[in-house]
Structure formats: structure tokens, C-alpha cells
Design a protein around this motif. Sequence first.
Motif, PDB file in Angstrom:
ATOM      1  N   UNK A   1       0.827  -1.209   0.000  1.00 26.22           N
ATOM      2  CA  UNK A   1       0.000   0.000   0.000  1.00 26.22           C
ATOM      3  C   UNK A   1       0.859   1.257   0.000  1.00 26.22           C
ATOM      4  N   UNK A   2       1.874   1.277   0.867  1.00 21.66           N
ATOM      5  CA  UNK A   2       2.771   2.438   0.913  1.00 21.66           C
ATOM      6  C   UNK A   2       3.526   2.616  -0.401  1.00 21.66           C
ATOM      7  N   UNK A   3       3.955   1.499  -0.978  1.00 21.36           N
ATOM      8  CA  UNK A   3       4.651   1.551  -2.261  1.00 21.36           C
ATOM      9  C   UNK A   3       3.732   2.080  -3.357  1.00 21.36           C
ATOM     10  N   UNK A   4       2.462   1.666  -3.338  1.00 19.07           N
ATOM     11  CA  UNK A   4       1.495   2.141  -4.324  1.00 19.07           C
ATOM     12  C   UNK A   4       1.237   3.640  -4.171  1.00 19.07           C
ATOM     13  N   UNK A   5       1.181   4.115  -2.932  1.00 20.71           N
ATOM     14  CA  UNK A   5       0.969   5.545  -2.699  1.00 20.71           C
ATOM     15  C   UNK A   5       2.147   6.335  -3.245  1.00 20.71           C
ATOM     16  N   UNK A   6       3.369   5.866  -2.957  1.00 22.75           N
ATOM     17  CA  UNK A   6       4.561   6.565  -3.457  1.00 22.75           C
ATOM     18  C   UNK A   6       4.609   6.551  -4.975  1.00 22.75           C
ATOM     19  N   UNK A   7       4.228   5.407  -5.567  1.00 19.04           N
ATOM     20  CA  UNK A   7       4.261   5.273  -7.023  1.00 19.04           C
ATOM     21  C   UNK A   7       3.199   6.154  -7.687  1.00 19.04           C
ATOM     22  N   UNK A   8       2.060   6.290  -7.049  1.00 17.91           N
ATOM     23  CA  UNK A   8       0.944   7.042  -7.626  1.00 17.91           C
ATOM     24  C   UNK A   8       0.804   8.413  -6.998  1.00 17.91           C
ATOM     25  N   UNK A   9       1.900   8.981  -6.526  1.00 16.73           N
ATOM     26  CA  UNK A   9       1.843  10.254  -5.803  1.00 16.73           C
ATOM     27  C   UNK A   9       1.240  11.378  -6.644  1.00 16.73           C
ATOM     28  N   UNK A  10       1.491  11.374  -7.947  1.00 21.58           N
ATOM     29  CA  UNK A  10       0.927  12.420  -8.805  1.00 21.58           C
ATOM     30  C   UNK A  10      -0.594  12.289  -8.876  1.00 21.58           C
ATOM     31  N   UNK A  11      -1.079  11.055  -8.957  1.00 25.76           N
ATOM     32  CA  UNK A  11      -2.523  10.840  -9.002  1.00 25.76           C
ATOM     33  C   UNK A  11      -3.170  11.188  -7.670  1.00 25.76           C
ATOM     34  N   UNK A  12      -2.495  10.835  -6.579  1.00 19.97           N
ATOM     35  CA  UNK A  12      -3.058  11.076  -5.255  1.00 19.97           C
ATOM     36  C   UNK A  12      -2.927  12.528  -4.812  1.00 19.97           C
ATOM     37  N   UNK A  13      -2.067  13.311  -5.438  1.00 14.71           N
ATOM     38  CA  UNK A  13      -1.820  14.686  -4.996  1.00 14.71           C
ATOM     39  C   UNK A  13      -3.087  15.527  -5.017  1.00 14.71           C
ATOM     40  N   UNK A  14      -3.831  15.479  -6.094  1.00 12.36           N
ATOM     41  CA  UNK A  14      -5.060  16.274  -6.198  1.00 12.36           C
ATOM     42  C   UNK A  14      -6.083  15.801  -5.165  1.00 12.36           C
ATOM     43  N   UNK A  15      -6.201  14.496  -5.020  1.00 15.35           N
ATOM     44  CA  UNK A  15      -7.110  13.900  -4.040  1.00 15.35           C
ATOM     45  C   UNK A  15      -6.715  14.342  -2.627  1.00 15.35           C
ATOM     46  N   UNK A  16      -5.424  14.275  -2.339  1.00 14.92           N
ATOM     47  CA  UNK A  16      -4.894  14.645  -1.036  1.00 14.92           C
ATOM     48  C   UNK A  16      -5.166  16.118  -0.734  1.00 14.92           C
TER      49      UNK A  16
END
Length: 180
Positions: free
Chosen positions: A6-21
Motif C-alpha cells: 500500500x505504501x509503495x502504491x501511494x509513493x508510485x501514484x503520488x501524482x494521481x493522489x496529490x489532487x485527491x490529497x
Amino acid sequence: MLCKLSLKNIKKSIKDYAIYFFTLILGVAIFYVFNALESQTVLMDVSSSTKEIIKLMMTMLSSVSIFVSFILGFLIIYASRFLMKRRNKEFGVYLTLGMSKKKISLILFIETLIIGIVSLVVGLGIGFLLSQLMSILVANMFEADLTRFQFVFSTNACIKTLIYFSIMYFVVMIFNTINI
């Protein structure tokens, strides 16, 4: 193992999660500001007629905060669905490699939980700072005496924010699990 993934996926998808975050942080901060204003205005030295106006404004802001929570809930669900669609191939690979849907749901649950907790903490911090600014603006608007002004952390607003955010986030987690 699932937490690491899960942590690896968050780091890998940081650009996608940035707007959500950032959407989550902004929503939490705004919600806290709306609900913390009441604890700030108690310290103001104003006339009784101005106090009545401020009480009316607090009632209106409380109603607006409920409306904002519904809009934020729909926005979170929309952003979450968007992220899910972007990751369909990744989930397909997991399924092809033999991972069960239950484990994929658990990975997504852990990712959502981590992002939710971090955004809640950061949003409350930013909301606290913005509520101080907002109270100064309201005090200037009503020409209140700012000699007794002090930073106040509103536990009532924090608890309201925690409850509303938890409910919204729980609904998002249910939608994510259903989508998987």
C-alpha cells in the motif's frame, strides 16, 4: 506485506493522489474554519446587538458547513472513483497474479486510510491557522477590540470535523470496496 504494498502504491501514484490529497486537506480545513469561528468570537468585546448578529452568522455557518460536508463527500467519492479507474490495469495484474479481490480491497482500504489520516491531520493544522485569520477578519468587520485576542484551538470544531470526515471517509471506503 499488504501495508508495504500500500505504501509503495501511494509513493508510485503520488501524482494521481496529490489532487485527491489536497482536496481532502482543503475540505477538512474549510470545515474546521466554519465550525471554529464560534469559539473565536466568544473572546470578542462587542455590543449586544453585534453579538446577536454574530450568533445569527454562526447559525448560518453551521448550516453551510453541513452543506459543505455533502459537497465534499461527493467530491471525495468522485475523486476516488477517478483514481480507481486509473488503476484498473494494476488491479487486473494483481488478479492475474492470483491475488484475491479481498486482498485488493484490503490494499485499497489501507491506502485510503493512510491518505485520510494524513490529510485529516494536515487539514486540521491548516484549518487552525486559517481560523485565526478568519477570526481577525470577523473582529475587524465588527470593529471589535482585539486586545484580548489569543490563539484558540476549538475542540468542539475538531470533534465535529473528525466525526463528519470519518463518516464521509467510511462511505468512500464502502464505495471503493464495492467497486473492487
